[in-house]
Design a protein around this motif. Structure first.
Motif, PDB file in Angstrom:
ATOM      1  N   VAL A  43       0.524  -1.218  -0.078  1.00  0.00           N
ATOM      2  CA  VAL A  43       0.066   0.086   0.053  1.00  0.00           C
ATOM      3  C   VAL A  43       0.968   1.294   0.000  1.00  0.00           C
ATOM      4  CG1 VAL A  43      -1.701   1.387   1.211  1.00  0.00           C
ATOM      5  CG2 VAL A  43      -2.107  -1.345   1.207  1.00  0.00           C
ATOM      6  N   HIS A  44       1.913   1.232   0.886  1.00  0.00           N
ATOM      7  CA  HIS A  44       2.822   2.364   0.805  1.00  0.00           C
ATOM      8  C   HIS A  44       3.547   2.540  -0.242  1.00  0.00           C
ATOM      9  CE1 HIS A  44       1.812   3.325   4.992  1.00  0.00           C
ATOM     10  NE2 HIS A  44       2.448   2.443   5.537  1.00  0.00           N
ATOM     11  N   ALA A  45       3.962   1.391  -1.014  1.00  0.00           N
ATOM     12  CA  ALA A  45       4.684   1.437  -2.180  1.00  0.00           C
ATOM     13  C   ALA A  45       4.058   2.060  -3.194  1.00  0.00           C
ATOM     14  CB  ALA A  45       5.375  -0.233  -2.467  1.00  0.00           C
ATOM     15  N   ALA A  46       2.666   1.610  -3.338  1.00  0.00           N
ATOM     16  CA  ALA A  46       1.751   2.097  -4.386  1.00  0.00           C
ATOM     17  C   ALA A  46       1.661   3.536  -4.316  1.00  0.00           C
ATOM     18  CB  ALA A  46       0.841   1.362  -4.224  1.00  0.00           C
ATOM     19  N   ALA A  47       1.557   4.104  -3.021  1.00  0.00           N
ATOM     20  CA  ALA A  47       1.143   5.395  -2.812  1.00  0.00           C
ATOM     21  C   ALA A  47       2.485   6.396  -3.270  1.00  0.00           C
ATOM     22  CB  ALA A  47       0.907   5.614  -1.335  1.00  0.00           C
ATOM     23  N   VAL A  48       3.728   5.775  -3.040  1.00  0.00           N
ATOM     24  CA  VAL A  48       4.651   6.699  -3.095  1.00  0.00           C
ATOM     25  C   VAL A  48       4.993   6.627  -4.841  1.00  0.00           C
ATOM     26  CG1 VAL A  48       7.350   6.522  -3.224  1.00  0.00           C
ATOM     27  CG2 VAL A  48       6.060   6.199  -1.098  1.00  0.00           C
ATOM     28  N   LEU A  49       4.678   5.618  -5.651  1.00  0.00           N
ATOM     29  CA  LEU A  49       4.966   5.346  -6.910  1.00  0.00           C
ATOM     30  C   LEU A  49       3.849   6.168  -7.760  1.00  0.00           C
ATOM     31  CD1 LEU A  49       6.244   1.738  -7.336  1.00  0.00           C
ATOM     32  CD2 LEU A  49       7.675   3.728  -7.411  1.00  0.00           C
ATOM     33  N   LEU A  50       2.835   6.428  -7.366  1.00  0.00           N
ATOM     34  CA  LEU A  50       1.924   6.963  -8.013  1.00  0.00           C
ATOM     35  C   LEU A  50       2.286   8.301  -8.715  1.00  0.00           C
ATOM     36  CD1 LEU A  50      -0.811   6.821  -9.620  1.00  0.00           C
ATOM     37  CD2 LEU A  50      -2.125   7.598  -7.531  1.00  0.00           C
ATOM     38  N   PRO A  51       2.810   9.343  -8.038  1.00  0.00           N
ATOM     39  CA  PRO A  51       3.154  10.532  -8.282  1.00  0.00           C
ATOM     40  C   PRO A  51       4.240  10.288  -9.527  1.00  0.00           C
ATOM     41  CG  PRO A  51       2.651  10.810  -6.135  1.00  0.00           C
ATOM     42  CD  PRO A  51       2.609   9.227  -6.291  1.00  0.00           C
ATOM     43  N   ILE A  52       5.253   9.577  -9.218  1.00  0.00           N
ATOM     44  CA  ILE A  52       6.282   9.243  -9.961  1.00  0.00           C
ATOM     45  C   ILE A  52       5.631   8.721 -11.387  1.00  0.00           C
ATOM     46  CG2 ILE A  52       8.164   7.668 -10.471  1.00  0.00           C
ATOM     47  CD1 ILE A  52       8.616   7.804  -7.299  1.00  0.00           C
ATOM     48  N   LEU A  53       4.536   7.782 -11.279  1.00  0.00           N
ATOM     49  CA  LEU A  53       4.190   7.130 -12.574  1.00  0.00           C
ATOM     50  C   LEU A  53       3.553   8.430 -13.310  1.00  0.00           C
ATOM     51  CD1 LEU A  53       2.459   4.126 -11.198  1.00  0.00           C
ATOM     52  CD2 LEU A  53       4.251   4.266 -13.079  1.00  0.00           C
ATOM     53  N   LEU A  54       2.979   9.403 -12.730  1.00  0.00           N
ATOM     54  CA  LEU A  54       2.334  10.616 -13.447  1.00  0.00           C
ATOM     55  C   LEU A  54       3.109  11.434 -14.037  1.00  0.00           C
ATOM     56  CD1 LEU A  54      -0.492  11.370 -10.544  1.00  0.00           C
ATOM     57  CD2 LEU A  54      -0.932  10.379 -12.676  1.00  0.00           C
TER      58      LEU A  54
END
Length: 252
Positions: A43-54
């Motif tokens: 869950v934390h990993a996905a949250a950290v990565l989403l802005p990076i993905l954008l």
């Protein structure tokens, strides 16, 4: 969440892999969450990565904006938006161990599937039907929501069509950019955009930008066959470890 050398030791390679995936090495991105989940919860990993993905999506759209398939997006995206909603419902009710198990299972199945398909050799092009496309879109949206791992369902529908390379990459880029921007809403609802998560994302943005441009440059210049095989093997190993660890927590 404890952030130390161990976190960056897995986060930096994960972001580089995402950048290569966004640059054109489609499928590699499925390794990012399993890799980061070795240091922090999925869950934390996905949250950290989403802005990076954008950020990476924006760069990729600029490079592939003229090469994408309208028919595939018109079929896959409606199902994907439904899948994101279903993923939100799961993420708000399932434990970290449950999500870790799902991520590991996705990683394991996809890695095994790709290795088996490559051993079988090339197959004739085919165009799957609309209903199947909606189902694959929903699966891609669902797995993307819980683990940024929507690649396998998407590829199950698109790869058999044997689209030209740049059209395939461009369609993938546009599809997941749309899905990722929609995911902003449920991630806010889940309270995942915390100050700590956004700070960690910001520290990894330079790596994200450089690796995405590197992927765009490399995808047109090298044969990625051996590289892919290595990634699939790593996916199987990491997926197996996550399943083992998560299963222990679930049973306990």
């Amino acid at each position: 969440m404890i952030v130390d050398f161990h976190f960056y030791a897995v986060a930096i390679p994960a972001v580089i892999i995402l950048g290569l995936a966004k640059g054109g090495f489609i499928g590699l991105g499925n390794l990012a969450i399993p890799l980061m989940a070795l240091a922090i919860s999925p869950v934390h990993a996905a949250a950290v990565l989403l802005p990076i993905l954008l950020v990476q999506d924006t760069i990729s759209i600029i490079s592939y904006r003229a090469t994408w398939d309208r028919r595939n997006l018109s079929i896959l995206l409606p199902g994907a938006f439904i899948g994101v909603g279903l993923g939100y419902l799961l993420a708000s009710h399932v434990s970290d161990a449950g999500l870790g198990f799902c991520v590991g299972l996705i990683s394991l199945i996809f890695g095994l599937r790709r290795l088996i398909l490559e051993r079988a050799g090339p197959v004739a092009a085919a165009r799957p039907g609309t209903i199947f496309g909606l189902i694959c879109g929903a699966g891609a949206g669902f797995t993307s929501m819980i683990a940024h791992a929507g690649g396998p369902p998407f590829q199950i529908y698109v790869i058999p069509q044997r689209l030209p390379r740049d059209v395939f990459v461009g369609t993938t880029v546009i599809f997941f950019a749309c899905v990722n921007y929609v995911k902003i809403i449920p991630y806010f609802a889940l309270g995942q955009f915390t100050r700590e998560h956004l700070f960690l994302s910001a520290t990894l943005i330079p790596v994200a930008i450089l690796s995405t441009w590197a992927g765009i440059w490399l995808v047109r210049r090298i044969d990625a066959e051996r590289f892919y095989k290595l990634i699939y093997i790593l996916m199987i190993v990491i997926g197996t470890k996550l399943i083992w660890d998560s299963a222990g927590s679930i049973l306990a």
